[in-house]
Motif scaffolding. Structure first.
Motif, PDB file in Angstrom:
ATOM      1  N   GLU A 156       0.949  -1.316  -0.109  1.00  0.00           N
ATOM      2  CA  GLU A 156       0.064  -0.062  -0.057  1.00  0.00           C
ATOM      3  C   GLU A 156       0.743   1.434  -0.063  1.00  0.00           C
ATOM      4  O   GLU A 156       0.604   2.245  -0.613  1.00  0.00           O
ATOM      5  CB  GLU A 156      -0.946  -0.078   1.186  1.00  0.00           C
ATOM      6  N   THR A 157       1.789   1.399   0.834  1.00  0.00           N
ATOM      7  CA  THR A 157       2.807   2.604   0.838  1.00  0.00           C
ATOM      8  C   THR A 157       3.603   2.857  -0.433  1.00  0.00           C
ATOM      9  O   THR A 157       3.331   4.106  -1.057  1.00  0.00           O
ATOM     10  CB  THR A 157       3.906   2.320   1.913  1.00  0.00           C
ATOM     11  N   ASP A 158       3.827   1.745  -1.271  1.00  0.00           N
ATOM     12  CA  ASP A 158       4.586   2.016  -2.373  1.00  0.00           C
ATOM     13  C   ASP A 158       3.658   2.511  -3.517  1.00  0.00           C
ATOM     14  O   ASP A 158       4.098   3.332  -4.234  1.00  0.00           O
ATOM     15  CB  ASP A 158       5.148   0.651  -2.755  1.00  0.00           C
ATOM     16  N   ILE A 159       2.222   1.847  -3.477  1.00  0.00           N
ATOM     17  CA  ILE A 159       1.227   2.545  -4.444  1.00  0.00           C
ATOM     18  C   ILE A 159       0.926   3.786  -4.174  1.00  0.00           C
ATOM     19  O   ILE A 159       0.791   4.638  -5.063  1.00  0.00           O
ATOM     20  CB  ILE A 159       0.087   1.692  -4.433  1.00  0.00           C
ATOM     21  N   VAL A 160       0.561   4.329  -3.019  1.00  0.00           N
ATOM     22  CA  VAL A 160       0.181   5.687  -2.562  1.00  0.00           C
ATOM     23  C   VAL A 160       1.280   6.720  -3.092  1.00  0.00           C
ATOM     24  O   VAL A 160       1.189   7.676  -3.689  1.00  0.00           O
ATOM     25  CB  VAL A 160      -0.106   5.975  -0.876  1.00  0.00           C
ATOM     26  N   ASN A 161       2.565   6.026  -2.746  1.00  0.00           N
ATOM     27  CA  ASN A 161       3.814   7.091  -3.222  1.00  0.00           C
ATOM     28  C   ASN A 161       3.813   7.468  -4.630  1.00  0.00           C
ATOM     29  O   ASN A 161       4.185   8.365  -5.213  1.00  0.00           O
ATOM     30  CB  ASN A 161       5.202   6.411  -2.849  1.00  0.00           C
ATOM     31  N   ALA A 162       3.475   6.230  -5.360  1.00  0.00           N
ATOM     32  CA  ALA A 162       3.475   6.247  -6.773  1.00  0.00           C
ATOM     33  C   ALA A 162       2.260   7.116  -7.549  1.00  0.00           C
ATOM     34  O   ALA A 162       2.624   7.885  -8.445  1.00  0.00           O
ATOM     35  CB  ALA A 162       3.278   4.859  -7.371  1.00  0.00           C
ATOM     36  N   LEU A 163       1.247   6.934  -6.790  1.00  0.00           N
ATOM     37  CA  LEU A 163       0.031   8.298  -7.128  1.00  0.00           C
ATOM     38  C   LEU A 163       0.646   9.511  -6.662  1.00  0.00           C
ATOM     39  O   LEU A 163       0.590  10.306  -7.773  1.00  0.00           O
ATOM     40  CB  LEU A 163      -1.192   7.682  -6.296  1.00  0.00           C
ATOM     41  N   LEU A 164       1.144   9.683  -5.690  1.00  0.00           N
ATOM     42  CA  LEU A 164       1.638  11.231  -5.193  1.00  0.00           C
ATOM     43  C   LEU A 164       2.954  11.568  -6.256  1.00  0.00           C
ATOM     44  O   LEU A 164       2.815  12.857  -6.420  1.00  0.00           O
ATOM     45  CB  LEU A 164       1.919  11.227  -3.909  1.00  0.00           C
ATOM     46  N   ASN A 165       3.798  10.585  -6.929  1.00  0.00           N
ATOM     47  CA  ASN A 165       4.816  11.408  -7.644  1.00  0.00           C
ATOM     48  C   ASN A 165       4.480  11.129  -9.162  1.00  0.00           C
ATOM     49  O   ASN A 165       5.285  11.173  -9.926  1.00  0.00           O
ATOM     50  CB  ASN A 165       5.953  10.446  -7.251  1.00  0.00           C
ATOM     51  N   ASP A 166       3.291  10.906  -9.312  1.00  0.00           N
ATOM     52  CA  ASP A 166       2.586  10.962 -10.848  1.00  0.00           C
ATOM     53  C   ASP A 166       3.184   9.676 -11.581  1.00  0.00           C
ATOM     54  O   ASP A 166       3.045   9.851 -12.809  1.00  0.00           O
ATOM     55  CB  ASP A 166       2.857  12.374 -11.424  1.00  0.00           C
ATOM     56  N   SER A 167       3.684   8.683 -11.044  1.00  0.00           N
ATOM     57  CA  SER A 167       4.066   7.713 -11.647  1.00  0.00           C
ATOM     58  C   SER A 167       3.184   6.484 -12.038  1.00  0.00           C
ATOM     59  O   SER A 167       3.264   5.457 -12.428  1.00  0.00           O
ATOM     60  CB  SER A 167       5.289   7.018 -11.041  1.00  0.00           C
ATOM     61  N   ALA A 168       1.709   6.583 -11.301  1.00  0.00           N
ATOM     62  CA  ALA A 168       0.789   5.866 -11.378  1.00  0.00           C
ATOM     63  C   ALA A 168      -0.462   6.716 -11.281  1.00  0.00           C
ATOM     64  O   ALA A 168      -0.478   7.714 -11.025  1.00  0.00           O
ATOM     65  CB  ALA A 168       0.696   4.757 -10.404  1.00  0.00           C
ATOM     66  N   GLY A 169      -1.653   6.247 -12.151  1.00  0.00           N
ATOM     67  CA  GLY A 169      -2.704   7.023 -12.310  1.00  0.00           C
ATOM     68  C   GLY A 169      -4.091   6.197 -12.063  1.00  0.00           C
ATOM     69  O   GLY A 169      -5.069   6.893 -11.517  1.00  0.00           O
ATOM     70  N   VAL A 170      -3.885   4.916 -11.685  1.00  0.00           N
ATOM     71  CA  VAL A 170      -4.974   4.169 -11.460  1.00  0.00           C
ATOM     72  C   VAL A 170      -4.493   3.052 -10.350  1.00  0.00           C
ATOM     73  O   VAL A 170      -3.540   2.414 -10.616  1.00  0.00           O
ATOM     74  CB  VAL A 170      -5.779   3.488 -12.594  1.00  0.00           C
TER      75      VAL A 170
ATOM     76  N   TYR B  25     -11.360  -0.322  -3.111  1.00  0.00           N
ATOM     77  CA  TYR B  25     -11.988   0.625  -4.128  1.00  0.00           C
ATOM     78  C   TYR B  25     -10.771   0.638  -5.293  1.00  0.00           C
ATOM     79  O   TYR B  25      -9.467   0.257  -5.314  1.00  0.00           O
ATOM     80  CB  TYR B  25     -11.485   2.056  -3.284  1.00  0.00           C
ATOM     81  N   VAL B  26     -11.593   1.019  -6.388  1.00  0.00           N
ATOM     82  CA  VAL B  26     -10.409   1.482  -7.627  1.00  0.00           C
ATOM     83  C   VAL B  26     -10.482   2.982  -7.463  1.00  0.00           C
ATOM     84  O   VAL B  26     -11.298   3.737  -7.368  1.00  0.00           O
ATOM     85  CB  VAL B  26     -11.131   1.207  -9.059  1.00  0.00           C
ATOM     86  N   LEU B  27      -9.053   3.542  -7.388  1.00  0.00           N
ATOM     87  CA  LEU B  27      -8.944   5.097  -7.329  1.00  0.00           C
ATOM     88  C   LEU B  27      -8.250   5.440  -8.714  1.00  0.00           C
ATOM     89  O   LEU B  27      -7.403   4.841  -9.223  1.00  0.00           O
ATOM     90  CB  LEU B  27      -7.957   5.241  -6.347  1.00  0.00           C
ATOM     91  N   ASN B  28      -9.056   6.437  -9.351  1.00  0.00           N
ATOM     92  CA  ASN B  28      -8.712   6.898 -10.650  1.00  0.00           C
ATOM     93  C   ASN B  28      -8.221   8.001 -10.617  1.00  0.00           C
ATOM     94  O   ASN B  28      -9.126   9.480 -10.305  1.00  0.00           O
ATOM     95  CB  ASN B  28      -9.751   6.737 -11.565  1.00  0.00           C
TER      96      ASN B  28
END
Length: 304
Positions: free
Chosen positions: A74-88, A259-262
């Motif tokens: 979870e931590t890695d995914i949230v970080n990826a969202l916040l540094n814009d390397s992931a979108g969904v 959840y799916v977060l987009n």
């Protein structure tokens, strides 16, 4: 001979058309829509099996869609969202107000799609003497109660959603120095617990229903522990396992939404996947997985 000549001419014509297309840059690009294009989907590894199942069916229906599933904590995914390397992403929580501020500054509004209720299963080795445990006992260990030193609580990863969930339930923000351990992944938790009678593991319930083949032998030495639900005002203590019916009836104490977060900020394949997993087709897959779907798919029975 005539047929051979016709075959040769047809083959030569096909070759000419192929070369002409290549020279004119005629390789068509897959359009980016709800049901076509490319997407990298970040998935909480505690719910990895169910997302794999949904994607397998989604790809069979929409052949121009290519979604690559990346399983992470979870931590890695949230970080990826916040540094814009992931979108969904597929997570067991929504982003906080502070985390969402990052996207608000960019004018991106989150598309949040709940699709299931998951449970955190409590497991032990078959050599363990306990088959039940009180939820309050787990909470006390998470709070650092040293009087319960006979139990070892084992989690899949320091950045995992299961560990974060149990810390929140205990009202603490740090892992106790004793009796609480984190490994690398769910497979290591199951292997460790199967060999250590004092260890209690915490895993996503979907791993019990859809265990990977390579863990089949390990699972023969694993049992699911019943957990008390102390929020229920019963005259006597009742213990529940994370069955689908107990999740639906709110009897099992350790449950959470999925959840799916987009955060793509545009109409693309992420919306199509979220729509599919929350639609009746996707919800039927959830229902078969052992989780509780967000909406129960209807069944039509024809009476003749």
């Amino acid at each position: 001979m005539k047929n051979l000549r016709i075959f040769f001419v047809a083959g030569l014509a096909s070759l000419f058309i192929f070369v002409a297309c290549k020279q004119s840059g005629g390789t068509a690009e897959v359009p980016e829509t709800d049901t076509s294009g490319f997407l990298t989907l970040q998935v909480d590894n505690t719910v990895q099996p169910i997302v794999e199942d949904v994607l397998a069916v989604f790809h069979s229906v929409y052949t121009n869609a290519q979604i690559t599933q990346i399983n992470r904590n979870e931590t890695d995914i949230v970080n990826a969202l916040l540094n814009d390397s992931a979108g969904v992403a597929v997570l067991s929580r929504e982003l906080t107000e502070g985390e969402n501020a990052h996207f608000s500054k960019k004018g991106i509004k989150a598309r949040v799609t709940p699709f299931a209720t998951d449970a955190i299963a409590v497991v032990a080795g078959k050599s363990a003497t306990d088959t039940i445990i009180e939820a309050s006992q787990i909470i006390r260990i998470m709070q650092g109660d040293s009087t319960l030193s006979g139990k070892q609580l084992v989690f899949d990863n320091p950045g995992s959603s299961t560990l974060r969930y149990m810390l929140q339930r205990a009202g603490v923000d740090k892992i106790p120095l004793k009796n609480v351990y984190s490994l690398k992944n769910t497979a290591e938790v199951l292997t460790f617990v199967s060999k250590n009678p004092n260890a209690i593991g915490f895993i996503g319930v979907n791993w019990l229903v859809q265990t990977p083949q390579e863990l089949a032998e390990v699972m023969k030495n694993i049992r699911v522990i019943g957990v008390s639900n102390e929020t229920k005002n019963n005259s006597k203590t009742e213990f529940y396992k994370p069955s689908q019916s107990n999740i639906a009836a709110d009897l099992y104490p350790f449950t959470r939404k999925l959840y799916v977060l987009n955060y793509q900020g545009k109409r693309a394949l992420g919306i199509g996947f979220a729509n599919y997993i929350s639609a009746p087709e996707g919800q039927r897959i959830i229902l078969k997985s052992g989780l509780e779907p967000e909406t129960i798919p209807t069944r039509e029975i024809q009476i003749k």
